[in-house]
Design a protein around this motif. Structure first.
Motif, PDB file in Angstrom:
ATOM      1  N   MET A   4      21.467  29.523  13.675  1.00 16.63           N
ATOM      2  CA  MET A   4      21.076  29.269  15.053  1.00 16.63           C
ATOM      3  C   MET A   4      20.338  30.427  15.719  1.00 16.63           C
ATOM      4  O   MET A   4      19.327  30.208  16.399  1.00 16.63           O
ATOM      5  N   PRO A   5      20.774  31.682  15.574  1.00 14.08           N
ATOM      6  CA  PRO A   5      20.026  32.761  16.236  1.00 14.08           C
ATOM      7  C   PRO A   5      18.580  32.858  15.758  1.00 14.08           C
ATOM      8  O   PRO A   5      17.662  33.034  16.571  1.00 14.08           O
ATOM      9  N   ALA A   6      18.359  32.718  14.446  1.00  8.62           N
ATOM     10  CA  ALA A   6      17.005  32.819  13.916  1.00  8.62           C
ATOM     11  C   ALA A   6      16.163  31.602  14.299  1.00  8.62           C
ATOM     12  O   ALA A   6      14.991  31.725  14.658  1.00  8.62           O
ATOM     13  N   THR A   7      16.757  30.412  14.205  1.00  3.55           N
ATOM     14  CA  THR A   7      16.027  29.207  14.586  1.00  3.55           C
ATOM     15  C   THR A   7      15.650  29.252  16.060  1.00  3.55           C
ATOM     16  O   THR A   7      14.520  28.910  16.447  1.00  3.55           O
ATOM     17  N   VAL A  17      11.731  29.043  17.225  1.00  2.00           N
ATOM     18  CA  VAL A  17      11.294  27.935  18.079  1.00  2.00           C
ATOM     19  C   VAL A  17      10.839  28.459  19.439  1.00  2.00           C
ATOM     20  O   VAL A  17       9.828  28.012  19.985  1.00  2.00           O
ATOM     21  N   ARG A  18      11.559  29.422  19.978  1.00  5.25           N
ATOM     22  CA  ARG A  18      11.161  29.986  21.276  1.00  5.25           C
ATOM     23  C   ARG A  18       9.779  30.630  21.186  1.00  5.25           C
ATOM     24  O   ARG A  18       8.957  30.491  22.099  1.00  5.25           O
ATOM     25  N   GLU A  32      23.718  33.873  26.403  1.00  3.06           N
ATOM     26  CA  GLU A  32      24.494  32.637  26.526  1.00  3.06           C
ATOM     27  C   GLU A  32      24.767  32.025  25.149  1.00  3.06           C
ATOM     28  O   GLU A  32      25.878  31.583  24.857  1.00  3.06           O
ATOM     29  N   LEU A  33      23.733  32.029  24.286  1.00  2.91           N
ATOM     30  CA  LEU A  33      23.914  31.479  22.946  1.00  2.91           C
ATOM     31  C   LEU A  33      24.863  32.351  22.132  1.00  2.91           C
ATOM     32  O   LEU A  33      25.735  31.844  21.425  1.00  2.91           O
ATOM     33  N   TRP A  55      18.171  24.905  23.045  1.00  9.01           N
ATOM     34  CA  TRP A  55      18.367  26.189  23.720  1.00  9.01           C
ATOM     35  C   TRP A  55      17.021  26.882  23.921  1.00  9.01           C
ATOM     36  O   TRP A  55      16.765  27.477  24.979  1.00  9.01           O
ATOM     37  N   ALA A  56      16.142  26.816  22.928  1.00 11.15           N
ATOM     38  CA  ALA A  56      14.834  27.465  23.034  1.00 11.15           C
ATOM     39  C   ALA A  56      13.976  26.805  24.109  1.00 11.15           C
ATOM     40  O   ALA A  56      13.262  27.496  24.851  1.00 11.15           O
ATOM     41  N   ALA A  57      14.033  25.476  24.203  1.00  7.60           N
ATOM     42  CA  ALA A  57      13.274  24.787  25.250  1.00  7.60           C
ATOM     43  C   ALA A  57      13.780  25.187  26.629  1.00  7.60           C
ATOM     44  O   ALA A  57      12.995  25.382  27.567  1.00  7.60           O
ATOM     45  N   ALA A  58      15.090  25.336  26.765  1.00  4.79           N
ATOM     46  CA  ALA A  58      15.669  25.748  28.045  1.00  4.79           C
ATOM     47  C   ALA A  58      15.300  27.183  28.393  1.00  4.79           C
ATOM     48  O   ALA A  58      15.271  27.554  29.576  1.00  4.79           O
ATOM     49  N   ALA A  59      15.014  28.007  27.375  1.00  2.35           N
ATOM     50  CA  ALA A  59      14.579  29.378  27.617  1.00  2.35           C
ATOM     51  C   ALA A  59      13.106  29.439  27.994  1.00  2.35           C
ATOM     52  O   ALA A  59      12.638  30.456  28.508  1.00  2.35           O
TER      53      ALA A  59
END
Length: 317
Positions: free
Chosen positions: A57-60, A64-65, A4-5, A95-99
């Protein structure tokens, strides 16, 4: 959230001159490595924000995830209803929290309106209930009392020391759980170490990555605590970063603390396990013995198989 990202980021740099994107990326790299504390937003305009989102964004997201996953493993029966992402920019931590959890509502606070605008645009289809709010990041910042989760990722290095302490204090005062992430550099680790002390002094307990809330056993200047998250590069990511490999390893330092009655792991693997014939060498941070190396051999049976499958950053018992 990976696909999605990636889909949201696709086409982000269409129409942006390559030279302009490259210049923005170079300046952002300097800020990302934490050498230019400031009292102004790092992301100044749409070009900056687009370059940042494609570059970082992909690395962050993956870093975070990984931190949130380590924290969630220590509180398996808990999930946040409210999440505040301080200095969240284009929303990678959201996005990481939602994952990691479902059913919560996120609010992204940032002082750069172009970052908030692009973050809202990227998340419109997947995270439509996220709130994007312009806010000065530093002294005077407040977090709503009773917030369940606060994340602060790749932000502390951009701040002056007094603003850094104010942000950590605001999170520690209001939130049930606080997760802080910085680049996996010696300087990034020192910022996490300082914030870790601030969190424990505020009464929170550390549950990841540390197996205890006592003083970190690492001697500053001799080593630093950091971990790695694998990032699968898209063609866009390779274009912006100038790399050829289909992946990279994002190095990061983090701390997760909470007011919940949570117990950290007995130990954590703090270096990549070393595989030898018939044995695995594990470098651990432990509850009782600080930093130590243990050797797991075939004679340990199931433990040996677990060690062979273990990864840098995993719990160990």
């Amino acid at each position: 959230m990976h696909e999605e990202l990636r889909a949201a980021l696709a086409g982000l740099l269409d129409g942006l001159p390559p030279k302009q994107a490259a210049q923005a990326v170079e300046r952002l790299i300097a800020n990302y490595r934490g050498r230019t504390p400031t009292d102004a937003p790092v992301l100044r305009d749409r070009a900056d924000v687009a370059a940042y989102a494609a570059y970082r964004m992909p690395a962050t997201f993956e870093a975070v995830r990984a931190a949130l996953t380590a924290f969630a493993a220590r509180v398996p029966d808990w999930s946040p209803a409210t999440h505040v992402d301080i200095g969240g920019g284009t929303g990678a931590a959201t996005w990481a929290a939602a994952a990691t959890w479902e059913g919560h509502r996120s609010t992204v606070l940032d002082w750069a309106q172009p970052a908030l605008d692009l973050g809202r645009e990227l998340a419109a289809k997947t995270l439509p209930d996220t709130e994007w709010r312009r806010q000065t990041i530093g002294e005077g910042l407040t977090v709503p009392a009773g917030t369940d989760l606060v994340t602060v990722s790749y932000v502390l290095g951009e701040l002056r020391p007094e603003d850094r302490r104010a942000v950590v204090a605001a999170a520690a005062t209001a939130a049930t759980a606080v997760v802080l992430i910085e680049p996996g550099t010696p300087d990034g680790y020192l910022r996490i170490r300082e914030a870790r002390t601030q969190l424990t002094e505020a009464g929170l307990r550390i549950v990841a990555p540390c197996p205890h809330s006592d003083t970190c056993p690492i001697v500053p200047g001799q080593d630093w605590c950091h971990f790695a998250a694998r990032v699968n590069r898209s063609s866009l990511h390779r274009q912006v970063k100038g790399g050829s490999l289909p992946y990279e390893d994002e190095k990061f330092s983090y701390v997760a603390a909470t007011t919940l009655d949570a117990t950290p792991a007995p130990a954590r693997i703090v270096r990549k396990p070393q595989l030898r014939k018939g044995q695995v060498l594990l470098d651990l941070c432990t509850t009782q013995d600080g930093l130590r190396r243990t050797t797991v051999t075939k004679r340990h049976g199931t433990h040996y198989r677990e060690a062979r499958d273990a990864s840098w950053g995993d719990d160990w018992s």
